[in-house]
Design a protein around this motif. Structure first.
Motif, short mmCIF file in Angstrom:
data_model
loop_
_atom_site.label_atom_id
_atom_site.label_comp_id
_atom_site.label_asym_id
_atom_site.label_seq_id
_atom_site.Cartn_x
_atom_site.Cartn_y
_atom_site.Cartn_z
N LEU A 156 0.94 -1.31 -0.05
CA LEU A 156 -0.04 0.07 -0.20
C LEU A 156 0.74 1.23 -0.04
CD1 LEU A 156 -2.57 -1.25 2.52
CD2 LEU A 156 -3.12 -0.75 0.01
N ALA A 157 1.93 1.13 0.85
CA ALA A 157 2.94 2.31 0.91
C ALA A 157 3.47 2.60 -0.50
CB ALA A 157 3.91 2.07 1.85
N ARG A 158 3.92 1.60 -1.49
CA ARG A 158 4.62 1.58 -2.48
C ARG A 158 3.41 2.19 -3.61
NH1 ARG A 158 8.61 -2.46 -4.11
NH2 ARG A 158 7.14 -4.10 -3.35
N LYS A 159 2.31 1.44 -3.46
CA LYS A 159 1.12 1.98 -4.35
C LYS A 159 0.89 3.34 -4.34
CE LYS A 159 -3.69 0.32 -5.67
NZ LYS A 159 -3.38 -0.37 -6.80
N TYR A 160 0.70 3.93 -3.02
CA TYR A 160 0.07 5.26 -3.30
C TYR A 160 1.13 6.18 -2.84
CZ TYR A 160 -4.58 3.08 -3.44
OH TYR A 160 -5.57 2.71 -3.65
N GLY A 161 2.50 5.73 -2.65
CA GLY A 161 3.39 6.89 -2.10
C GLY A 161 3.00 7.20 -0.69
N ALA A 162 2.62 6.46 0.04
CA ALA A 162 1.82 7.02 1.42
C ALA A 162 2.62 6.38 2.45
CB ALA A 162 0.45 6.36 1.53
N LYS A 163 2.37 7.35 3.69
CA LYS A 163 3.12 6.76 5.01
C LYS A 163 2.23 5.70 5.58
CE LYS A 163 6.24 9.87 5.95
NZ LYS A 163 7.86 9.43 6.36
N CYS A 164 2.61 4.57 6.08
CA CYS A 164 1.95 3.46 6.55
C CYS A 164 2.72 3.02 7.74
CB CYS A 164 1.95 2.35 5.48
SG CYS A 164 0.73 1.05 5.97
N TRP A 165 1.72 2.61 9.00
CA TRP A 165 1.94 2.31 10.09
C TRP A 165 1.11 0.81 10.08
CZ3 TRP A 165 1.44 7.18 8.82
CH2 TRP A 165 2.44 8.07 9.41
N GLY A 166 2.10 -0.22 10.57
CA GLY A 166 1.24 -1.41 10.70
C GLY A 166 1.46 -1.99 12.45
N PHE A 167 0.53 -2.71 12.66
CA PHE A 167 0.97 -3.30 14.16
C PHE A 167 0.20 -4.54 14.23
CE2 PHE A 167 -3.11 -1.00 14.67
CZ PHE A 167 -3.89 -2.06 15.45
N THR A 168 0.76 -5.44 14.96
CA THR A 168 0.40 -6.78 15.18
C THR A 168 0.68 -7.14 16.74
OG1 THR A 168 0.92 -9.22 14.92
CG2 THR A 168 2.58 -7.37 14.49
N LEU A 169 0.20 -8.41 17.27
CA LEU A 169 0.35 -8.78 18.75
C LEU A 169 1.69 -9.38 18.70
CD1 LEU A 169 -3.22 -9.92 19.58
CD2 LEU A 169 -1.99 -8.05 20.69
N SER A 170 2.17 -10.07 17.71
CA SER A 170 3.31 -10.61 17.48
C SER A 170 4.78 -9.87 17.36
CB SER A 170 3.56 -11.50 16.53
OG SER A 170 4.48 -12.37 16.30
N PRO A 171 5.45 -9.86 18.63
CA PRO A 171 7.03 -8.98 18.19
C PRO A 171 7.79 -9.78 17.22
CG PRO A 171 6.51 -9.67 20.50
CD PRO A 171 5.28 -10.21 19.79
N PHE A 172 7.58 -11.01 16.93
CA PHE A 172 8.31 -11.81 15.94
C PHE A 172 7.78 -11.41 14.70
CE2 PHE A 172 8.51 -15.52 13.07
CZ PHE A 172 9.95 -15.57 13.02
N GLN A 173 6.82 -11.09 14.41
CA GLN A 173 6.07 -10.38 13.25
C GLN A 173 6.58 -9.11 13.00
OE1 GLN A 173 1.79 -11.11 13.13
NE2 GLN A 173 2.04 -12.95 11.72
N VAL A 174 6.47 -8.40 14.08
CA VAL A 174 7.00 -6.89 13.87
C VAL A 174 8.53 -6.80 13.45
CG1 VAL A 174 7.74 -4.74 15.29
CG2 VAL A 174 5.58 -6.12 15.60
N GLU A 175 9.34 -7.70 13.95
CA GLU A 175 10.85 -7.93 13.67
C GLU A 175 10.87 -8.15 11.96
OE1 GLU A 175 14.79 -10.50 14.50
OE2 GLU A 175 12.97 -10.55 15.97
N LYS A 176 9.99 -9.29 11.59
CA LYS A 176 10.07 -9.59 10.22
C LYS A 176 9.58 -8.42 9.44
CE LYS A 176 11.03 -14.01 10.01
NZ LYS A 176 12.00 -14.60 8.79
N ALA A 177 8.28 -7.68 9.83
CA ALA A 177 7.94 -6.66 9.09
C ALA A 177 8.71 -5.38 8.71
CB ALA A 177 6.65 -6.00 9.69
N ASN A 178 9.62 -5.01 9.83
CA ASN A 178 10.60 -3.88 9.76
C ASN A 178 11.64 -4.29 9.05
OD1 ASN A 178 9.64 -1.61 11.38
ND2 ASN A 178 9.74 -2.86 13.22
N ALA A 179 12.07 -5.63 8.92
CA ALA A 179 13.10 -6.05 7.85
C ALA A 179 12.76 -6.00 6.55
CB ALA A 179 13.45 -7.61 8.53
N LEU A 180 11.51 -6.21 6.49
CA LEU A 180 11.05 -6.19 4.91
C LEU A 180 11.13 -4.69 4.63
CD1 LEU A 180 9.72 -7.48 2.66
CD2 LEU A 180 7.34 -7.38 3.82
#
Length: 360
Positions: A156-180
């Motif tokens: 979504l950020a790339r599609k629209y040139g937008a700022k995007c914030w994501g959150f999840t209950l899983s710290p492991f997923q947050v680590e993966k997402a920030n790496a992505l």
């Protein structure tokens, strides 16, 4: 959840912990076999080739690959266009040594996951940048509620040139997402944090697009969930939900049948999925200050995805994952979508899209 008793609070904490642990367990397997998008694909056999072509065009535009008219000498055109499409939307490089029909079917299923996002945006009447070049109606600030490993936020950020914030209950997923986000060169646009959808870590009125793809089904208090989505939405902002529901009641029914309730109780216990019906969501929204409520049953559009899930276990990548993680572990991760498939065939489960706007 009603009241504030210690039993209710303990139940809520247990549910959050269980959901985080469930996704910690499945994330690695899903990511190894499917890449960064942790949701179903959208299929429409009546116009599938046209839709696939449109998705590929979107991939090339997103990667700033010029058209033949823009680059007649082809000085900036890649030799292998398929590589660009694969890397942009499927999360990694295509294995040139794996050109089997099964592998190409998997690539089609991954593109269907991208189409799911585009169809949800289209259903909510959010234009593409090409349709709205001045960006008067495209989102600038997006929140991804239950972001998984970040694939949707990055898209979504790339599609629209937008700022995007994501959150999840899983710290492991947050680590993966920030790496992505770092890998895609979007760490200045996209960020991720641990957070609870029933108490979002944002002030009121922040986002012109509130995005929830396949996270609503985990929420024990649907009204509180909807209120939180509405709270963080900016005036005039759009909320998009795709979620599993149970079937709507018929006109002459007061409740589901006992065997259907048993299925729902088991799913709630095993997978932390307290499902309600699409009609239940509509009734809740009727009590809230919202506009332009739209819903649809997309069950038929996602059913081919389950075949792809099972087929993915027999690709080279799937077999290597089974060797690394163990066949039983992989089978367990595939059990949920296959159980859902069985209950869809019985008519108990439905895949729904729900969109609405916050008044200006």
């Amino acid at each position: 959840m009603e009241g504030g008793s210690s039993s209710n609070q303990n139940s809520t904490l247990t549910g959050k912990k269980g959901i985080a642990e469930l996704y910690d367990e499945f994330t690695v397997i899903w990511e190894e076999m499917w890449g960064e998008h942790m949701h179903h694909g959208f299929y429409d056999l009546s116009d599938d080739r046209l839709a696939l072509s449109r998705t590929i065009d979107e991939a090339l535009r997103s990667a700033s690959v010029p058209s033949e008219e823009e680059d007649p000498s082809k000085s900036k055109t890649p030799k292998r266009t398929v590589d660009v499409v694969w890397e942009v939307f499927c999360g990694d490089h295509m294995d040139h040594n794996d050109s089997s029909p099964v592998s190409f079917s998997i690539s089609h299923d991954r593109l269907a996951q991208v189409r799911m996002m585009d169809e949800a945006l289209r259903f909510a009447s959010i234009p593409s940048v090409e349709e709205d070049p001045f960006k008067s109606k495209t989102p600038n600030r997006i929140v991804d509620v239950g972001c998984g490993t970040g694939g949707e936020s990055v898209y979504l950020a790339r599609k629209y040139g937008a700022k995007c914030w994501g959150f999840t209950l899983s710290p492991f997923q947050v680590e993966k997402a920030n790496a992505l986000a770092i890998l895609r060169g979007l760490s200045d646009q996209v960020s991720f944090l641990v957070g609870d959808a029933l108490s979002q870590p944002f002030p009121d009125g922040q986002f012109d697009l509130v995005w929830s793809m396949e996270s609503a089904e985990h929420m024990p208090d649907k009204k509180k969930f909807l209120n939180e989505l509405l709270r963080v939405a900016a005036p005039g902002g759009t909320i998009i939900i795709t979620t599993w529901c149970h079937r709507d009641l018929k006109a002459d029914e007061d409740s589901l049948q006992s065997w259907e309730k048993e299925i729902l109780d088991k799913f709630h216990k095993d997978y932390h999925l307290p499902l309600c019906s699409r009609d239940d969501y509509v009734k809740l929204l009727q009590s809230l200050p919202v506009e332009d409520v739209k819903t649809a049953d997309w069950t038929q559009h996602i059913t081919p995805f389950w075949t792809g899930v099972r087929r993915s276990a027999w690709t080279w990548r799937g077999l290597m994952t089974q060797l690394r993680r163990g066949v039983e572990t992989v089978e367990a991760s595939l059990a949920l979508p296959l159980e859902i498939k069985a209950h869809c065939q019985k008519g108990v489960f439905k895949y729904s899209v729900i969109t609405f706007r916050k008044p200006k």
